[in-house]
Design an enzyme around this catalytic site. Structure first.
Site, PDB file in Angstrom:
ATOM      1  N   SER A  70       0.902  -1.202  -0.087  1.00 18.11           N
ATOM      2  CA  SER A  70      -0.048   0.068  -0.056  1.00 18.11           C
ATOM      3  C   SER A  70       0.930   1.307  -0.051  1.00 18.11           C
ATOM      4  CB  SER A  70      -1.032  -0.089   1.108  1.00 18.11           C
ATOM      5  OG  SER A  70      -0.149  -0.064   2.197  1.00 18.11           O
ATOM      6  N   ASP A 104      -5.092   7.231   9.704  1.00 18.10           N
ATOM      7  CA  ASP A 104      -4.882   5.981  10.214  1.00 18.10           C
ATOM      8  C   ASP A 104      -3.394   5.875  10.970  1.00 18.10           C
ATOM      9  OD1 ASP A 104      -2.773   5.731   8.352  1.00 18.10           O
ATOM     10  OD2 ASP A 104      -3.825   4.228   7.123  1.00 18.10           O
ATOM     11  N   HIS A 106      -0.287   5.328   6.847  1.00 20.38           N
ATOM     12  CA  HIS A 106       0.022   5.602   5.667  1.00 20.38           C
ATOM     13  C   HIS A 106       0.326   6.940   5.376  1.00 20.38           C
ATOM     14  CE1 HIS A 106      -2.081   1.817   5.368  1.00 20.38           C
ATOM     15  NE2 HIS A 106      -1.246   1.626   4.324  1.00 20.38           N
TER      16      HIS A 106
END
Length: 213
Positions: free
Chosen positions: A36, A182, A185
């Site tokens: 990701s 979050d 990221h």
């Protein structure tokens, strides 16, 4: 007809061949292969790391194309399963960025290393150069896990003579303002920081590919 009369013809052919070789060497095809962090989790496509890095390299005068082969949630075992078909023929180099999800899931570092080494070996067998993007174990995994995980990347780079960027999240991991809600990221500004810090290593890697080293 004397041999000297043919010289312009031969020189023309030689020049055409040389120019053709230069033209073929100009564009460097690279695959950014990762999870990701590479895919651009929750970011618009134009803000994903590979896209921003390609733009930065082109601004440096380098003719490079970087394909985004990041898959959110991917582990090194997942990467190993798809490495062959995710990296097409004609690729000159791969930016290999995997291992963060292994650490988050507590996968034994020995397995992570084995998978990374297998991917590196497969790419090298195909004549594809590798820029290895390193990762570090999160603090909550404990010192023992970190002592087994963190050396994986510099050791592999040394053993396989790879270009190494020691820590992919350098400059971002401790900065809340550079991450999404979050807390893991990078946001768009975080990607900008990552690209800025990664750029000298990428530039050196692309130049080596362009020279056929």
């Amino acid at each position: 007809m004397a041999l000297k009369d043919f010289l312009p013809f031969f020189l023309s052919i030689a020049m055409t061949i040389a120019l053709s070789a230069v033209a073929r060497a100009e564009n460097v095809s690279v695959v950014a292969f990762g999870d990701s962090l590479m895919a651009g989790y929750q970011l618009p496509p134009e803000d994903a790391f590979p896209t921003r890095l390609e733009k930065a390299l082109k601004e440096k005068g380098l003719d490079v194309t970087i394909a985004n082969a990041g898959v959110s949630g991917d582990t090194t075992s997942g990467g190993l399963a798809r490495i062959d078909w995710s990296v097409p023929d004609g690729t000159k180099g791969v930016i290999l960025e995997l291992g963060a999800n292994d650490a988050l899931r507590g996968i034994p570092p020995e397995e992570t290393r084995k998978n990374l080494e297998a991917m590196i070996s497969r790419l090298k067998e195909r004549g594809i150069a590798v820029l290895l993007a390193g990762m570090m174990a999160p603090p909550n995994m404990g010192s023992d896990y970190a002592a087994r995980f963190n050396p994986i990347y510099p050791e592999l780079a040394r053993e396989h003579k790879l270009e190494l960027y020691p820590f992919f999240l350098d400059g971002v991991v401790t900065e809340a303002g550079l991450k999404l809600d979050d807390g893991m990221h990078p946001n768009s500004d975080g990607i900008g920081t990552m690209v800025e810090r990664f750029l000298p290593t990428a530039e050196r890697f692309i130049n080596s590919l362009a020279k056929g080293e």
